[in-house]
Design a protein around this motif. Structure first.
Motif, PDB file in Angstrom:
ATOM      1  N   GLY A 823       0.138  -1.245   0.003  1.00  0.00           N
ATOM      2  CA  GLY A 823       0.044  -0.533  -0.059  1.00  0.00           C
ATOM      3  C   GLY A 823       0.661   1.636   0.053  1.00  0.00           C
ATOM      4  O   GLY A 823       1.987   1.048   0.522  1.00  0.00           O
ATOM      5  N   GLU A 824       0.546   2.645  -0.230  1.00  0.00           N
ATOM      6  CA  GLU A 824       0.868   3.480   0.076  1.00  0.00           C
ATOM      7  C   GLU A 824       0.764   4.133   1.240  1.00  0.00           C
ATOM      8  O   GLU A 824      -0.846   4.103   1.726  1.00  0.00           O
ATOM      9  N   MET A 825       0.972   5.052   1.238  1.00  0.00           N
ATOM     10  CA  MET A 825       1.685   5.448   2.776  1.00  0.00           C
ATOM     11  C   MET A 825       2.000   7.316   2.757  1.00  0.00           C
ATOM     12  O   MET A 825       2.916   7.102   1.631  1.00  0.00           O
ATOM     13  N   LYS A 826       1.194   8.159   3.357  1.00  0.00           N
ATOM     14  CA  LYS A 826       1.826   9.493   3.004  1.00  0.00           C
ATOM     15  C   LYS A 826       2.227   9.939   4.630  1.00  0.00           C
ATOM     16  O   LYS A 826       1.724   9.652   5.851  1.00  0.00           O
ATOM     17  N   VAL A 827       3.009  10.283   4.548  1.00  0.00           N
ATOM     18  CA  VAL A 827       3.433  10.618   5.745  1.00  0.00           C
ATOM     19  C   VAL A 827       2.697  12.453   5.908  1.00  0.00           C
ATOM     20  O   VAL A 827       2.911  13.316   5.141  1.00  0.00           O
TER      21      VAL A 827
END
Length: 858
Positions: A823-827
């Protein structure tokens, strides 16, 4: 000679005032001032003699006295008006009915509330302290709100105990026998007018039988089981003779009767009255935990569920409230005891004793083998659990963390609902009367708010002095009685006429006396305390009360130390210890105190509601930041006593905190109290009183508490219960099968590898990075689990805090049960950021991923 049968003969009420019987038997009179006043004015001297008990009052009136009352048209009219008012209260829609019409979805039609003690009124002494008073206030507020609660408890023939002191100040206990026929109770009878008997099989091919007494608490029936049945063996007749009395065997039998017998009493009640079976079962502390065992037994034997399926169905409808912040406060029994009472010939059908033992086993780090823990069983058998203040919720999540390994404390599924108190019981009527002079209002909350907003400083301060005077008079009467019991002759008691002063700063302290509540903290420096009591310009006075458990000699020594200090002729006009603390005393004590003192050892106070009662009467709290005070202290509603957190030496900690207490009283509390203007009014003190009433008033009410339980716990439990039971318990069967599948395979799960990409050397808020996690699931499928990224702030030891979760999706599956999730994680935040990956169960009928206590972390 001993009578073979006993009757309680009461006068026959004339027809014109026959409604007095129903007014007396409904305990609404204990908090409804107009009804209580009616009984008081019926025969004022007799009212005092019978201890403010309407049933005893009516029983004491002769036929001639009743005839004279029946011939008085004004009195008859008052009786009719009181009865009409009660009928309106009992039948008209209230908050719950209106709310239920507006809310979407299922709401409970009945909620069973189980507790080992209930403090409704001093006339029915079935309580030892805060747990019972809370339970009583819960029922009263449920009645006021129209919430369909039915209470379940035990009837103790001698209650808790009556406290007195000997000449040396040592606590003495007596156990006056209560005659249920002479109390505001009615015996539950079947269609043939025979007493209903609840029966439990116990070892030795014996049967424990119990009557069921009903107390009517406004709209709420309270069922109390009583083992004093002639057909019982002599030792079994005394199972319910005493609250928290006897040894482990008696306590176990009491808790079996409360839990198992309580459910059976509910079934008898429903069969006789047509009342619906409860949708929700609220277990108020672990004493009633066996209610879940009986419900499993019912579901297995009556609905053909397996044990595991019955557990899921039972859990769905159960709410468990823990009140203890220390492991020592929990009931624990030996495994051999449980095997003896629940195994062999005595086993409940469908409840194998080994499966039962697993529910209460301390199978976690630090747990003890060979022990059956009632709180642990309560938590395992409830889908919804809570502590009784925000701080206690934190303490409970830490204390019981071992039941949910692999999850942070914040994820442990124990929420919190802060306790409250029943204003009509604890607020002095004179406050409501003054509020009503500005316009009558219906709710207690509105009356208190109006009093705070519209009463003048002079009115507030004048009323407070009047309340202080009432407390002084009560204290003098009780001290004379106490000293007479301690052996003093009447000529020696003249000094009691000058005990306390209605114009002196009055500080109250009234609690049970376990060590952690620190009754004697104020005695750490006796000479300094004396100086505060006898200060020439700013004196203070102390009113103290509390009971120690009969088996707690250390608590008794604390009481003795306090009593012997207070016996000093130099100061005995400024400090009193009042024996036999009960609801009757409390109704004068809280309103009459200017300051309420509470100094427990933080964080061992789960909630503590005595300061709430004082606050509703305009009292200011002087307290350690623990329990509810930690949550709602705002700097203007009282004072916080600084705590010496981290000090390991208990004596040094007590010295530090006692010194802080003295400093506060001497330098801040007393100067503000005595800072009066030319009219004799301490304006800044009265401003704090107003602020306390206005801001704490709505928060500390038990009506708020019951509404919170209803919205946050009862409704979800009722809906989960209906879901589990629908279509022949299909959901319970499905969830049980899923749990079995997950549990059996869980040890084979592991996180093989985690990698991330796209992270710059110096990431910024808004940057995105990609996470891949390779997970071995064995026989499980990807849809059986939730693979989560757990992320948040990270400290120097790589410990995460303030975490959030993000679920990865399955991207590819390989041989051998291995899968890739990504999956894609955003800071999203600045600062030190970290993450980990874990695997948790997922199912549509789980309330939280932590529910099974299963997690595999990377």
């Amino acid at each position: 000679m001993k009578a073979i049968r006993r009757f309680n003969v009461r006068s026959v009420l004339p027809e014109s005032i026959s409604e007095l019987g129903e007014l007396a038997i409904n305990l609404r009179w204990s908090w409804h001032t107009a009804t209580r006043t009616l009984f008081e004015e019926t025969a004022p001297i007799r009212w005092e003699q019978v201890g403010h008990d309407p049933v005893a009052l009516l029983s004491s009136l002769s036929a001639d006295e009743l005839s004279r009352l029946a011939a008085d048209p004004d009195y008859v009219a008052r009786v009719k008006a009181a009865y009409t008012d009660m009928q309106s209260y009992l039948t008209q829609p209230r908050w719950y009915q209106q709310w239920a019409d507006e809310v979407d979805g299922t709401v409970p039609s009945s909620i069973a509330y189980f507790s080992a003690e209930f403090g409704i009124t001093e006339v029915l002494p079935q309580y030892s302290g805060g747990l019972g008073i809370l339970a009583g206030d819960h029922l009263k507020s449920a009645s006021d709100l129209g919430v369909p609660v039915v209470g379940v408890g035990l009837f103790y023939q001698t209650g808790y105990f009556a406290q007195s002191l000997n000449r040396d100040g040592w606590q003495q206990e007596t156990y006056p026998v209560l005659d249920p026929d002479g109390l505001p109770l009615s015996l539950l009878r079947d269609a043939d007018d025979k007493p209903v008997l609840v029966e439990l099989s116990i070892p030795g091919h014996r049967t424990l039988r119990a009557f069921v007494w009903k107390a009517q608490v406004g709209r709420v029936p309270l069922l109390l089981l009583d083992s004093d049945v002639h057909e019982n063996d002599p030792d079994l007749r005394t199972v319910t003779n005493r609250l928290y009395g006897g040894g482990g065997e008696q306590r176990l039998l009491q808790e079996m009767l409360l839990g198992i017998g309580g459910v059976r009493a509910l079934r008898a009640w429903s069969a006789l009255t047509g009342a619906p079976d409860p949708d929700v079962y609220h277990c108020n502390e672990g004493h009633a935990g066996f209610l879940g065992v009986e419900r499993i037994h019912e579901l297995v034997t009556q609905h053909n569920l397996t044990f595991d399926e019955a557990v899921e169905a039972t859990r769905a409808a159960t709410v468990f409230t823990t009140h203890t912040p220390v492991p020592a406060g929990i009931d624990r029994f030996g495994v051999d005891q449980i095997r003896h009472y629940f195994g062999g010939d005595n086993a409940l059908d469908g409840v194998p004793v080994d499966r039962l033992l697993a529910l209460g086993a301390e199978t976690y780090e630090g747990g003890e083998a060979g022990v059956f823990n009632m709180a642990v069983m309560g938590l395992r058998m409830a889908k919804h659990s809570n502590g009784v203040s925000k701080l206690h919720g934190i303490v409970s999540r830490d204390m019981f963390h071992g039941l949910w390994p692999g999850f942070d404390d914040s994820e442990v599924p124990i929420t919190s609902i802060t306790n409250g108190v029943h204003a009509p019981t604890w607020v002095d009527q004179r406050i409501f009367d003054l509020s009503d002079s500005y316009g009558p209002l219906e709710s207690s909350s509105a009356k208190i708010a109006q009093f705070a907003e519209r009463a003048t400083d002079e009115q507030i301060w004048g009323l407070k002095r009047e309340l202080r005077q009432t407390l002084v008079e009560m204290a003098r009467t009780r001290m004379r009685d106490s000293w007479a019991k301690r052996g003093a002759a009447r000529p020696e008691l003249g000094w009691t006429d000058s005990i306390l002063d209605p114009d002196v700063l009055t500080i109250g302290f009234a609690r049970r006396v376990p060590t952690y509540k620190r009754l004697t903290l104020m005695l750490r420096d006796p000479e300094r305390l004396k100086r505060l009591l006898l200060h020439p310009e700013r004196p203070m006075q102390l009113v103290i009360a509390g009971k120690s458990h009969p088996a707690d000699d250390n608590g008794k020594r604390l009481i003795q130390k306090m009593v012997q200090f207070a016996d000093d002729p130099e100061i005995r006009h400024r400090i009193v210890f009042l024996p036999n603390y009960d609801i009757g005393m409390a109704r004068h004590l809280y309103p009459g105190c200017d300051v309420w003192l509470n100094n427990p050892l933080r964080p061992l106070e789960a909630c503590g509601t005595s300061g709430m009662k004082a606050a509703l009467n305009g009292g200011l709290n002087l307290s350690i930041l623990d329990g509810w005070w930690d949550e709602w202290y705002d700097g203007e509603n009282g004072w916080d006593i600084p705590t010496a957190d981290g000090i390991a030496d208990p004596d040094r900690r007590d010295d530090i905190e006692a010194a802080a207490l003295y400093d506060l009283i001497e330098n801040r509390v007393a100067p503000r109290f005595y800072d009066v203007d030319e009219h004799g009014v301490p304006r800044r003190w009265v401003a704090m009183m107003r602020h306390t009433l206005a801001t704490l008033g709505p928060k500390v009410l038990a009506t708020r508490q019951v509404q919170d339980y209803t919205r946050d716990l009862y409704v979800p439990a009722a809906r989960a219960n209906h879901t589990m039971a629908d279509r022949g318990f299909d959901a319970a069967k499905e969830l049980a099968a899923y749990r079995s599948k997950i549990t059996s395979a869980w040890s084979t799960l592991h996180v093989d590898h985690v990698e991330s990409s796209g992270v710059a050397d110096s990431p910024q808020v808004g940057d995105t990075f990609h996470i891949k996690a390779f997970i071995s699931l064995g026989v499980l499928r990807p849809e059986d689990v939730d693979v989560q990224v757990v992320y948040g702030h990270v400290d120097a030891n790589d410990q995460l805090s303030n975490t959030s979760t993000y679920s990865l999706h399955v991207a590819e599956s390989y041989e051998g049960g291995r899968h890739r999730f990504e999956g894609e994680m955003k800071v999203t935040e600045t600062g030190s950021f970290g993450y980990t990956v874990r695997v948790v169960p997922t199912h549509r009928h789980l309330t939280t991923p932590a529910e099974f206590g299963l997690a595999v972390n990377a």
